[in-house]
Design a protein around this motif. Structure first.
Motif, PDB file in Angstrom:
ATOM      1  N   SER A  71       5.767   7.958   1.849  1.00  0.00           N
ATOM      2  CA  SER A  71       5.614   9.351   1.722  1.00  0.00           C
ATOM      3  C   SER A  71       6.042  10.532   2.720  1.00  0.00           C
ATOM      4  CB  SER A  71       3.951   9.480   2.782  1.00  0.00           C
ATOM      5  OG  SER A  71       3.603   9.452   3.457  1.00  0.00           O
TER       6      SER A  71
ATOM      7  N   ARG B 165      -1.233  10.482   6.204  1.00  0.00           N
ATOM      8  CA  ARG B 165       0.110   9.671   5.571  1.00  0.00           C
ATOM      9  C   ARG B 165       1.203  10.585   6.086  1.00  0.00           C
ATOM     10  NH1 ARG B 165       0.777  12.896  -0.700  1.00  0.00           N
ATOM     11  NH2 ARG B 165      -0.362  14.244   0.175  1.00  0.00           N
TER      12      ARG B 165
ATOM     13  N   ASN C 200       2.536   6.083   0.186  1.00  0.00           N
ATOM     14  CA  ASN C 200       2.933   7.165  -0.610  1.00  0.00           C
ATOM     15  C   ASN C 200       1.214   7.840  -1.502  1.00  0.00           C
ATOM     16  OD1 ASN C 200       2.322  10.566  -0.945  1.00  0.00           O
ATOM     17  ND2 ASN C 200       4.285  10.442  -2.546  1.00  0.00           N
ATOM     18  N   LYS C 201       0.332   7.391  -0.870  1.00  0.00           N
ATOM     19  CA  LYS C 201      -1.495   7.273  -1.834  1.00  0.00           C
ATOM     20  C   LYS C 201      -1.955   8.079  -0.476  1.00  0.00           C
ATOM     21  CE  LYS C 201      -0.303   2.559  -3.693  1.00  0.00           C
ATOM     22  NZ  LYS C 201      -0.923   1.254  -4.607  1.00  0.00           N
ATOM     23  N   THR C 202      -2.869   8.025  -1.924  1.00  0.00           N
ATOM     24  CA  THR C 202      -4.145   8.743  -0.616  1.00  0.00           C
ATOM     25  C   THR C 202      -5.539   8.060  -1.517  1.00  0.00           C
ATOM     26  OG1 THR C 202      -4.352  10.361  -3.154  1.00  0.00           O
ATOM     27  CG2 THR C 202      -3.323  10.986  -0.983  1.00  0.00           C
TER      28      THR C 202
END
Length: 576
Positions: free
Chosen positions: A234, A263, A463-465
Motif C-alpha cells: 500500500s 493500510r 495492499n488489502k482491506t
C-alpha cells in the motif's frame, strides 16, 4: 531315416559344431577387444564423464507499490559454482588464483556450505561481469571443478527509500535452510521476510553429464522451476520520497496510514541503508561497516524506535479523564507550574495559560491542566484506557522486529527499580514523559483510533482491506471522541499548530516536544513530534512524525506534516 553312421547325418552334425564354435569365437573375440584393447579408453571416459546437478533458479516474485511501480525486481546475473565432488584440496590455490580471491577466502566460502550435500554445487563467486564470464569460458577446460550458472539477482531500484519496509533477501541461516531443498536466498527483513513463502518460488533441477573438459554431453533429468508470486503493497512512491526528503538531516521517522482500514501509505526511517548491498553472499566487510555506521541505519525507527511521546499523549489522557467523569467544560488554572509533594512541575509556558477547559488545554498543550487530570483520576484509571488503545503492546504490523514500547505501572516500577510509584510519576506520564515510551507507529495508530472514533486497526503494508484488519472497538462514548477532536482541531486553528491552518484542509492535530535528557542545550536534546489526521469528517489519513533533536514540535515536525497534508490535497485519489 538315416542312421547315426550315415554320411549325411554326420555332415549335419559337423556343420552345427562349426556354426556354434564360430559364434563362440566371435563373441570371445569381441569381449577380448572391448576388455583388452578398448578397455582403458572406456574406463577413462567413464571416470572423466561427470554427473552434475545444475540448479534452475526460480524467479522471486516482484513487489509493487500501490500505484503499480516495481519496488523489488530481479535481474540476470551469473555465479561461479564449485563441484565439490570432483574438487581436490591440492587445487585450492590454483582455483583461488583463477577466481581472484585468496586461498583462505575460498576455503571459507567452501566451508560455509559444509551442511549442503556434497553432490550439490555451491557458489564461490557471484554476480560476474561480462569480462569475467569471457575470461572463465576461455579457460574452463583448465578448471573442470567450476562452472558458470545463471542466478537471478534481487534488485531494489529505489535503494534506501524502501529499505526498512520492503527489506532485503540474503543467505539462509542453518535453521532457515532446514526447510529448503536448494541454496535459495530467503527474506531477512520487512515484507521480504514476512511474505517469503509467497515471494520465493521453488527451484528446478537439471542433471547433466559433462566430460573432463567441462563440455556438455547429455541431460539426464529436468525438473522445471516454480516461480514466486508477485505482491502489491500500500506504499505510495511519491509520498514515500516526500517523507524521506522532508526528514532531511534528521534522524527520525514518518508514518502515514489509513484510519479506515489500517493500510500504511508511507513509512520512512532515517538514516537508511541500501538493501542491494546485503543481497550478496560474500559482502562481510560491507555488512560490518553497516552495523557500526553512525545513527544505526539498520534500525527501523518507525517500529523499533521507542521514544517518550511528549504532548502527543495528551489526547489519550483527556479521553481517560472524560471516561473517569471529567467534563469537556472542566476547568483548571495554569500559573506556569504545579507544586506536588514538595516539587514544582512546570508548564512549557512560564507565565501560565490561565483558566482552560479540556479543549483549550489540548489546543494550547498546557502541561498544568493535564497534571490536574492525572491527580484527579490517578494512574489506575489512566492505564486501562491506554491499554485499550494498544499502548505498551505491539500493533501487529506485518513486518518483523516491532517493539512494544513501554506503558509503566506501579507494579512495573517496583519490579524494575525496587521503588514505589509516586504522584510525580503519574504527572510525568500524563504529559508523555517519565518512563512512558511509544514507537512512531503506535503514535500513528493512536491518532487513527481517535480519528475513527475508537476502531482499533492492525496496521499493514500489504495492499488489502477487510474486517480481518480490525482488532476491536475501544469502549468509549462517541461524545468523548468528539470533545477531544474539537481540542485537536482548535490546535490547528488557534493553538500550537496554526502553521497548518492555511492549507485549506480541515485538520486535527497535536504537537509534542519530548525531553530525552536534561541540560542547558534544550533544542539539541528535544524530540520534535506531531500527530494528526484529515479531513475532520470521514478522515482518510493519519500521520505521525518524529525528528530527533528537532526542537519543539512546531519547529520541525509540523513543517514536515504540512508537506504530507499538502500532498494529500493534491493527490487524494492515490489514497483510496
Amino acid at each position: 531315416m538315416f542312421s547315426e553312421s550315415h554320411p549325411v547325418f554326420r555332415s549335419r552334425i559337423q556343420f552345427f559344431y562349426v556354426v556354434v564354435m564360430g559364434v563362440f569365437l566371435m563373441l570371445f573375440f569381441r569381449y577380448w577387444y572391448l576388455q583388452i584393447v578398448q578397455g582403458p579408453s572406456y574406463f577413462q571416459a567413464a571416470t572423466e564423464n561427470t554427473l552434475r546437478e545444475i540448479n534452475i533458479p526460480s524467479r522471486r516474485g516482484r513487489i509493487y507499490s500501490k500505484e503499480g511501480t516495481i519496488l523489488a525486481d530481479y535481474k540476470v546475473a551469473y555465479d561461479i559454482m564449485l563441484d565439490r565432488s570432483s574438487f581436490h584440496p591440492d587445487r585450492l590455490i590454483s582455483i583461488a588464483g583463477f577466481l581472484g580471491v585468496s586461498p583462505e577466502e575460498l576455503q571459507h566460502r567452501i566451508r560455509r556450505y559444509k551442511r549442503v550435500p556434497l553432490y550439490k554445487p555451491v557458489p564461490v563467486l557471484e554476480n560476474l561481469s561480462f569480462d569475467e564470464i569471457v575470461r572463465f569460458e576461455a579457460r574452463k577446460k583448465d578448471y573442470p571443478e567450476v562452472f558458470v550458472e545463471l542466478a537471478p539477482q534481487r534488485f531494489y531500484p529505489f535503494g534506501k527509500l524502501f529499505a526498512h519496509t520492503i527489506g532485503y533477501i540474503g543467505e539462509p541461516t542453518v535453521k532457515e535452510a532446514q526447510n529448503l531443498v536448494t541454496l535459495q536466498k530467503v527474506g531477512k527483513m520487512g515484507i521480504e521476510k514476512t511474505y517469503d513463502s509467497i515471494l520465493r518460488g521453488k527451484d528446478g533441477t537439471r542433471r547433466i553429464v559433462v566430460d573432463s573438459s567441462n563440455h556438455f554431453i547429455r541431460t539426464q533429468l529436468v525438473q522445471e522451476p516454480i516461480h514466486g508470486k508477485d505482491l502489491s503493497v500500500s506504499l505510495i512512491l511519491l509520498l514515500q520520497k516526500l517523507a524521506m526528503n522532508s526528514l532531511g538531516k534528521y534522524q527520525g521517522a514518518v508514518v502515514v496510514m489509513s484510519p479506515r482500514d489500517g493500510r500504511i501509505f508511507a513509512m520512512v526511517s532515517t538514516p537508511a541503508f541500501d538493501p542491494n548491498v546485503l543481497t550478496f553472499r560474500f559482502r562481510e566487510k560491507e555488512w560490518e561497516t553497516l552495523k557500526t555506521a553512525p545513527g544505526n541505519p539498520m534500525l527501523n525507527r518507525a517500529i523499533q524506535g521507542a521514544y517518550p511521546p511528549g504532548s502527543t499523549f495528551k489526547p489519550l489522557v483527556a479521553l481517560a479523564g472524560l471516561n473517569a467523569g471529567l467534563s469537556p467544560r472542566t476547568r483548571f488554572t495554569c500559573t506556569g507550574g504545579l507544586e506536588v509533594g514538595g516539587r514544582t512541575f512546570l508548564c512549557w509556558k512560564k507565565e501560565g495559560h490561565g483558566s482552560l477547559s479540556l479543549t483549550g488545554a489540548i489546543a494550547h498543550s498546557c502541561n498544568v491542566y493535564f497534571y490536574h487530570v492525572g491527580l484527579q483520576i490517578g494512574i489506575d484509571k489512566l492505564l486501562p484506557v491506554a491499554r485499550e488503545f494498544g499502548i505498551g503492546t505491539k500493533t501487529g504490523i506485518d513486518i518483523p522486529g516491532e517493539r512494544k514500547g513501554l506503558l509503566p505501572s506501579p507494579e512495573w516500577k517496583r519490579n524494575k527499580t525496587g521503588r514505589p510509584w509516586f504522584p510525580g510519576d503519574t504527572l510525568n506520564t500524563c504529559i508523555g514523559q517519565g518512563y512512558l515510551l511509544m514507537t512512531p507507529l503506535q503514535a500513528a495508530l493512536l491518532t487513527a483510533s481517535i480519528a475513527n472514533d475508537g476502531k482499533l486497526l492492525t496496521p499493514h503494508l500489504i495492499n488489502k482491506t477487510g474486517e480481518k484488519w480490525t482488532r476491536g472497538k475501544i469502549d468509549l462514548p462517541p461524545g468523548d471522541f468528539k470533545a477531544v477532536k474539537r481540542g485537536m482541531r482548535m490546535m490547528v486553528t488557534g493553538g500550537t499548530g496554526m502553521a497548518l491552518s492555511g492549507l485549506g484542509l480541515p485538520i486535527c492535530g497535536k504537537t509534542g516536544t519530548a525531553q530525552t535528557v536534561s541540560g542547558a542545550d534544550r533544542k539539541a536534546l528535544e524530540l520534535s513530534w506531531f500527530i494528526g489526521f484529515a479531513p475532520v469528517r470521514n478522515p482518510e489519513i493519519a500521520i505521525a512524525v518524529i525528528a530527533e533533536k528537532g526542537g519543539h514540535g512546531t519547529d520541525t515536525a509540523v513543517p514536515i506534516a504540512s508537506k504530507l497534508f499538502k500532498f494529500f490535497i493534491d493527490n487524494g485519489e492515490k489514497f483510496r
